[in-house]
Enzyme design. Structure first.
Site, PDB file in Angstrom:
ATOM      1  N   LYS A  13      14.140   9.463  31.314  1.00 23.40           N
ATOM      2  CA  LYS A  13      15.121  10.472  30.890  1.00 23.40           C
ATOM      3  C   LYS A  13      14.367  11.738  30.531  1.00 23.40           C
ATOM      4  CE  LYS A  13      15.188   9.276  25.984  1.00 23.40           C
ATOM      5  NZ  LYS A  13      15.895   8.604  24.919  1.00 23.40           N
ATOM      6  N   ARG A  28      22.819  19.355  23.538  1.00 26.26           N
ATOM      7  CA  ARG A  28      21.476  19.110  24.054  1.00 26.26           C
ATOM      8  C   ARG A  28      21.601  18.030  25.122  1.00 26.26           C
ATOM      9  NH1 ARG A  28      18.254  19.573  18.488  1.00 26.26           N
ATOM     10  NH2 ARG A  28      16.796  18.146  19.409  1.00 26.26           N
ATOM     11  N   GLY A  32       8.812  24.100  13.913  1.00 32.11           N
ATOM     12  CA  GLY A  32       7.794  23.171  14.399  1.00 32.11           C
ATOM     13  C   GLY A  32       8.332  22.266  15.483  1.00 32.11           C
ATOM     14  N   ASP A  83       7.371  25.320   5.037  1.00 34.65           N
ATOM     15  CA  ASP A  83       7.837  26.713   5.013  1.00 34.65           C
ATOM     16  C   ASP A  83       7.272  27.496   3.834  1.00 34.65           C
ATOM     17  OD1 ASP A  83       9.560  26.259   7.257  1.00 34.65           O
ATOM     18  OD2 ASP A  83      10.971  25.280   5.907  1.00 34.65           O
ATOM     19  N   LYS A 125       8.308  17.351  29.898  1.00 32.85           N
ATOM     20  CA  LYS A 125       9.725  17.469  29.511  1.00 32.85           C
ATOM     21  C   LYS A 125      10.526  16.208  29.836  1.00 32.85           C
ATOM     22  CE  LYS A 125      10.100  22.509  29.882  1.00 32.85           C
ATOM     23  NZ  LYS A 125       8.693  22.789  30.145  1.00 32.85           N
ATOM     24  N   ASP A 159      13.400  25.396   4.051  1.00 32.88           N
ATOM     25  CA  ASP A 159      13.774  24.346   3.097  1.00 32.88           C
ATOM     26  C   ASP A 159      12.715  23.269   2.934  1.00 32.88           C
ATOM     27  OD1 ASP A 159      15.491  21.753   4.873  1.00 32.88           O
ATOM     28  OD2 ASP A 159      14.155  23.252   5.695  1.00 32.88           O
ATOM     29  N   THR A 161      15.147  23.413  11.306  1.00 34.62           N
ATOM     30  CA  THR A 161      15.573  22.100  10.832  1.00 34.62           C
ATOM     31  C   THR A 161      15.906  22.146   9.347  1.00 34.62           C
ATOM     32  OG1 THR A 161      14.044  21.158  12.431  1.00 34.62           O
ATOM     33  CG2 THR A 161      14.972  19.666  10.795  1.00 34.62           C
ATOM     34  N   LYS A 167       3.299  30.343  10.922  1.00 34.90           N
ATOM     35  CA  LYS A 167       4.510  30.984  10.400  1.00 34.90           C
ATOM     36  C   LYS A 167       4.152  32.126   9.449  1.00 34.90           C
ATOM     37  CE  LYS A 167       7.662  26.989  10.643  1.00 34.90           C
ATOM     38  NZ  LYS A 167       8.614  26.163   9.892  1.00 34.90           N
ATOM     39  N   ASP A 177      13.551  29.134   9.276  1.00 32.26           N
ATOM     40  CA  ASP A 177      13.231  27.812   9.801  1.00 32.26           C
ATOM     41  C   ASP A 177      14.469  27.290  10.531  1.00 32.26           C
ATOM     42  OD1 ASP A 177      11.876  25.331  10.104  1.00 32.26           O
ATOM     43  OD2 ASP A 177      12.884  24.548   8.339  1.00 32.26           O
TER      44      ASP A 177
END
Length: 1136
Positions: free
Chosen positions: A657, A686, A767, A878, A638, A874, A470, A854, A468
């Site tokens: 933005k 990023r 995700g 998951d 985007k 975590d 995050t 997954k 995973d």
């Protein structure tokens, strides 16, 4: 353009012939999978053409159509086995499984899921019976526990064989030894297994009971009543307080928040820690009082239960108004089970319960995991059984089939039954318990918990690691790092300059009493046509910070506020805005990081609702803005935009933005944007490009009328809306470029590099958005800087997937990034080809993955590669992936302990996985392989001696050693030294961590293979023959002397063989050797019925035993020395 691209080549005579061949192939397939596949493809218009142009297997694919026609079916046909070979290998298992599945389906017919009409507060009006709202994670019930556990044990050939042998001892004609010699080890294994399963099952039962017994307030005509979670029904009106778990899937009707919206935490559903904004149905939110929900006649029409957690379609209808009120319901009006209310109190109507909820439908049933080493040992025991039968048949044949030969055959089977030692399972299970204890006691990986003690060896055999993002690779903590204005860049050390510029600009504006605002309007209108007027750095910083603090979807939340104070109250008094307990919530942590940064430089977002926003300047002045339009971020566009009106000056500004690829064509010409984006991306930041455009009232009114009209369109609504918005997105003024860093977990980069060097392929399944996932893949060095990244474009049909896969095939050594939707399409039509291509990539990133996807990816890798997989995560999302993998690892993180509790192994940080695999995985596999083979050797050597003894004494089916000698041989005489092999290690932990390349050898399975097994068989035959023939040659008069000489030499040989096998001595090994020898010597005095005590005290006995032992062991020691000198293993070269 896309419509003009031909998806198939021009038909030729060869193509037509091949088409006929293919039609014949499918018709010959009959009603099998081939026919299904063909008929399914015919459902689509384009499929007939696509079948003529199969997916290229090489660059020459377009040139040689004929050879390609059968590529797709052949990939599957090659894997099929036919005839007797198929039946012997897998057929019987397949047939049994099919029959069982058929019986289960007959007994438990699945109810067809349908759309439903749910009347508010009237469960009795439900047309159909819906499942109970109870959570059940137990594997067994009271009646199925014992049969279920016994089945799981005896489905292995090893245990079934022991059971048959033990039962045979109840037949007097077949009885060879004491009953306890057979039943005690088997009973011990079963008792330990049942106890462990019972404890696990009881813990699961307690957890389920705790969740199902949680109390909720149910709204009835008579008022509120308390009801258990498991008693909630479809149609009930449930009140959920702040920080309370939502018990079932509901439609959001009312909230105590005045804005008519609330936040929920979805970390246990989709793994995202950011709060999600949910909006109540406006019709019910407007009702004056809570009780009025029963005074209206209304219902919700909901689609049938499905797995997709990101979408919902339904309608809300109130019938008692004139005319009836109809409201469209979408995902923002839903409250899914297992999420938590983060603000206010909510009231919802239950639409799905129990196993029909989104969270349960996305959770796969846990499977009983069996290690690869156990399967390999199971295969070896089958080979040993065939050898046992062959040996017994040879003995009976040489006997001449005299007398009741079938009884003699069975007695020989029992005599040689030690070929498959009954202590093998006991030793391996105890060894696994020791490995688990060592992992939990390792000070270098504190907090590690082993929850599944049966598969520690799997940690040493992994080829694919699915992780995973995050909370696993990242801390999910965003930090603002860089602001670039084109000519000047500000980093973390120069943020104080920005703060002083913002403070100066606002104090200047305040002193001019708004004069500056009026003066700045004309240049803005003229920007598109007139030459750009160079602005001061201070004004550019002010505009950039203002754009960042206005263009977002962040909402400030005040935790310390008691009750349900709405944001409108905060606008009345400035002192409320200085509340230290203010937190920001948004759908993306990037947004929160940007708004937190603007607060740190002096411009604070203090309040926001659906139509307005308030900012506080460094001097404490409150600026109000009216939100006119909001264009949310999507993976396709985007970018996100917002149109606001400054209430003090009535200026209308369009802020936008987004990603640099989306914003570059929109902003005015510049020569720095592309270069600086590249620089920031290389730093792992990023990036977001921020731009604005000033609008006149006329321009906005014109846009609004066209936008409203486009939204009401029933055909091509999305395209029309996008076209209207794009009319605004022209020649926008570029304000700045921002860089935000997602903090990685400690030592993620060196850990991922170590795993790559160990030959483990890493797939990241998340995700999160595609851009975020790609950025983290780069910053964590999951994708190295020299590698290209192929972003698989969005595909929705078979034709698009076909073309994109061909484009991807031409790329070499590049990482793949693909979204969940595109993945679903590829797997639907080109499963085998896609997995084959993806497995060749050095790294794969799958974004926007649902929990079920997954788990599906894990299963696909297992099926198509046959390699061992490991999943690490975590969050609650998951769990399915962790349970589907051969080895599941959970991390205790911010997202709770759900993944940790469901996993086979639980760790505190991602970096701990390095030591867990390189050190503990290696040791567990190597030790179990050595232990398993040595226990087999111990059984083979005594079976060889029995065979020699029987052949010498006219093939009599008489045991060589009886009673306690056999029990003692398998227990106190050899058990401790053999079991001490669980302390052996071939490489020091430091060396294993320093050279992860050593791990590659483990995945090849060379420590336990038919080759190593054959070597041990030859050693056993050699030693058994020497011991028995030596004793027969050297004994003088009494047969009892043969027993004494051979048995003593056998014990000494076993002890010396343990010493020969050991690679690193531990003090407990030495103790075990001398303890076993002492036990044997001291027990000689009590074994009068087996040994001649007068003979074993003579010198003749000693030299005969010593001579036989030396002849049996010395050649093996010489061979081992020569092998280490001439062909040392790789780890020996490193150690030297």
């Amino acid at each position: 353009m896309a419509d003009e691209i031909p998806l198939y080549p021009v038909r030729s005579a060869a193509a037509a012939a091949a088409s006929r061949k293919r039609a014949a192939y499918y018709s010959a397939a009959g009603p099998g999978p081939g026919a299904d596949r063909h008929s399914r493809y015919q459902l689509e218009d384009e499929s007939a053409h696509l079948d003529e142009m199969p997916l290229m297997m090489s660059e020459e694919g377009f040139e040689n159509e004929e050879s390609d026609y059968h590529t797709l079916p052949r990939a599957r046909i090659m894997q099929r086995k036919r005839g007797l070979e198929w039946f012997v290998c897998d057929g019987w298992k397949f047939l049994c499984t099919s029959c069982c599945d058929w019986l289960i389906n007959i007994c438990q017919r699945k109810k067809e899921l349908k759309a439903r009409t749910v009347w508010l507060g009237c469960p009795e009006k439900c047309e159909e019976k819906h499942p109970r709202n109870s959570i059940k994670n137990q594997k067994y019930n009271v009646f199925t526990f014992i049969p279920g556990v016994l089945y799981e044990q005896f489905k292995f050939f090893l245990n079934l064989y022991f059971l048959v042998i033990s039962c045979s001892q109840f037949v007097p004609a077949l009885k060879i030894g004491y009953l306890y010699t057979y039943w005690a080890p088997l009973g011990f294994v079963l008792a330990v297994t049942m106890t462990r399963e019972a404890i696990d099952e009881f813990r699961r039962f307690q957890r389920d009971k705790e969740v199902n017994s949680q109390l909720y307030s149910k709204l009835t005509v008579r008022g509120k009543v308390q009801v258990k979670s498991s008693d909630i029904q479809v149609g009930d009106l449930i009140i959920v307080e702040k920080n309370q778990r939502i018990p079932s899937d509901m439609v959001f009707l009312r909230t105590s928040e005045k804005a008519g919206s609330c936040f929920i935490r979805t970390d246990q559903l989709d793994g995202e820690t950011d709060w999600k904004l949910k909006v109540a149905v406006s019709c019910t939110q407007r009702l004056p009082a809570l009780g009025d929900l029963f005074s209206i006649n209304a219902y919700v029409y909901a689609q049938k239960p499905q797995m997709d957690i990101h979408s919902f379609e339904g309608t809300f209808t109130r019938e008692d108004s004139d005319p009836p009120i109809h409201e469209s319901l979408s995902i923002e009006n839903t409250l899914w089970a297992s999420t938590v209310v983060a603000s206010g109190t909510v009231i919802g109507v239950v639409i799905y319960t129990g196993k029909e909820t989104r969270s349960v439908m996305n959770t796969s049933n846990p499977k009983n995991k069996v290690g690869l080493l156990d399967l390999e040992l199971n295969r070896l025991t089958k080979a040993l059984f065939l050898a046992l039968v062959a040996l017994s048949v040879v003995m009976v044949t040489l006997q001449g089939f005299v007398g009741p030969w079938y009884r003699n055959l069975f007695r020989f089977l029992l005599l040689f039954s030690y070929i498959i030692p009954i202590s093998l399972r006991v030793n391996l299970d105890m060894g696994k318990a020791v490995y688990g204890w060592m992992m939990m006691k390792d000070e270098n990986i504190p907090g590690t918990v082993v929850r599944t003690s049966t598969i520690p060896e799997e940690l040493g055999r992994l080829v694919y690691l699915l992780t995973d993002k995050t909370g696993t690779l990242t801390q999910n903590e965003m930090i603002f790092k860089r602001l670039h204005l084109g000519t000047v860049s500000y980093g973390a050390d120069t943020m104080d300059e920005i703060q002083s510029h913002v403070r100066d600009s606002y104090s200047q504006m305040q002193s001019q009493a708004g004069g500056n605002n009026a003066g700045s309007t004309p240049p803005r209108k003229a920007q598109s046509s007139a030459p750009k007027v160079r602005k001061s750095v201070s004004s550019r910083i002010h505009e950039a910070v203002k754009a960042i603090v206005l263009c977002h979807n962040v909402t400030p939340v005040y935790e310390s506020r008691a009750g349900v104070a709405g944001e409108t109250e905060f606008a009345e008094a400035d002192q409320d805005f200085s509340d230290e307990n203010r937190t920001y919530q948004a759908s993306s942590p990037d947004e929160v990081a940007l708004v937190q940064w603007t607060e740190s430089v002096g411009l604070t977002l203090v309040s926001r609702d659906l139509t307005s926003m308030q900012l506080k300047t460094p001097s404490g002045q409150v600026l109000s803005f009216c939100i006119l339009q909001l264009f949310p971020f999507t993976s396709e566009s985007k970018r996100m935009g917002i149109i606001v009106r400054d209430e003090s000056t009535a200026e209308i500004t369009f802020y936008m933005k987004g990603a640099d690829v989306a914003m570059s064509p929109i902003v005015q010409y510049n020569d720095w944007l592309e270069e600086e984006c590249g620089n920031m991306a290389r730093e792992g930041l990023r990036t977001l490009v921020v731009a604005k455009k000033a609008l006149t009232e006329e321009q906005y009114q014109d846009f609004e009328s066209r936008y409203t009209q486009a939204k009401l369109s029933m055909h091509d609504r999305a395209l029309k809306v996008a076209a209207v918005v794009e009319s605004l997105e022209r020649e926008m003024e570029l304000l700045c470029l921002t860089g935000v860093e997602d903090q990685l977990q400690a030592d993620v980069r060196p850990t991922l590099e170590m795993l790559r060097n160990a030959g483990i392929k890493i797939w990241m399944l998340t995700g999160d958005k595609l851009e975020t996932a790609t950025c983290i893949a780069k910053s964590s060095h999951l994708v190295s800087r020299t590698q290209d990244i192929h972003i698989f474009r969005q595909v929705t049909s078979r034709g698009e997937a076909h073309l994109e896969l061909n484009a991807f095939r031409r790329k070499h050594d590049c990482a793949l990034v693909i979204s969940g939707d595109s993945l679903e399409v590829c797997l639907k039509y080109y499963e085998h080809e896609f997995v084959e291509l993806a497995c060749q990539c050095p790294a794969v990133v799958c974004c926007r993955c649902s929990p079920t996807q997954k788990a599906h990816i894990v299963t696909l890798l297992q099926q198509h590669t046959g390699r061992r997989t490991c999943a690490i995560g975590d969050g609650g999302n998951d769990v399915s992936m962790i349970q589907a993998a051969d080895c599941g690892i959970g991390i205790e993180g911010k997202e709770g302990k759900q993944a940790s509790l469901a996993a086979d192994f639980s760790i505190r940080q991602f970096r701990h996985i390095g030591r867990l695999l390189m050190v503990h995985g290696r040791n567990s596999y190597k030790r179990s392989a050595a232990l398993g083979q040595f226990v087999m050797h111990r059984g083979l050597i005594i079976s060889t001696m029995q065979a020699v003894f029987s052949s010498v004494f006219y093939f009599a089916s008489v045991p060589l050693y009886q009673g306690f000698l056999m029990v003692g041989y398998a227990t106190i005489y050899t058990m401790f030294p053999v079991f001490s092999l669980v302390l052996d290690q071939d490489v020091k932990p430091e060396m294993a961590m320093l050279y992860p390349e050593l791990y590659k050898d483990l995945t090849k399975g060379r420590s336990l293979s038919f080759k190593t097994f054959l070597i041990w068989v030859l050693i056993s035959i050699y030693q058994g023959g020497i011991l028995m023939y030596g004793a027969l040659v050297l004994f003088e008069s009494e047969f009892v002397h043969v027993v004494a000489i051979s048995f003593t030499a056998l014990i000494l040989t076993e002890l010396l063989m343990v010493a020969l096998t050991v690679r690193t001595w531990h003090w407990l090994m030495v103790v075990a050797e001398f303890l076993s020898l002492g036990c044997y010597v001291s027990s000689l005095a009590f074994l009068n019925e087996y040994f001649d005590v007068a003979f074993i005290t003579t010198v003749a006995f000693l030299w005969k035993v010593s001579a036989i032992t030396v002849v049996s062991c010395l050649p093996l020691y010489v061979l081992k020395y020569l092998r280490r000198k001439l062909s040392p293993p790789s780890y020996c070269k490193l150690a030297s």
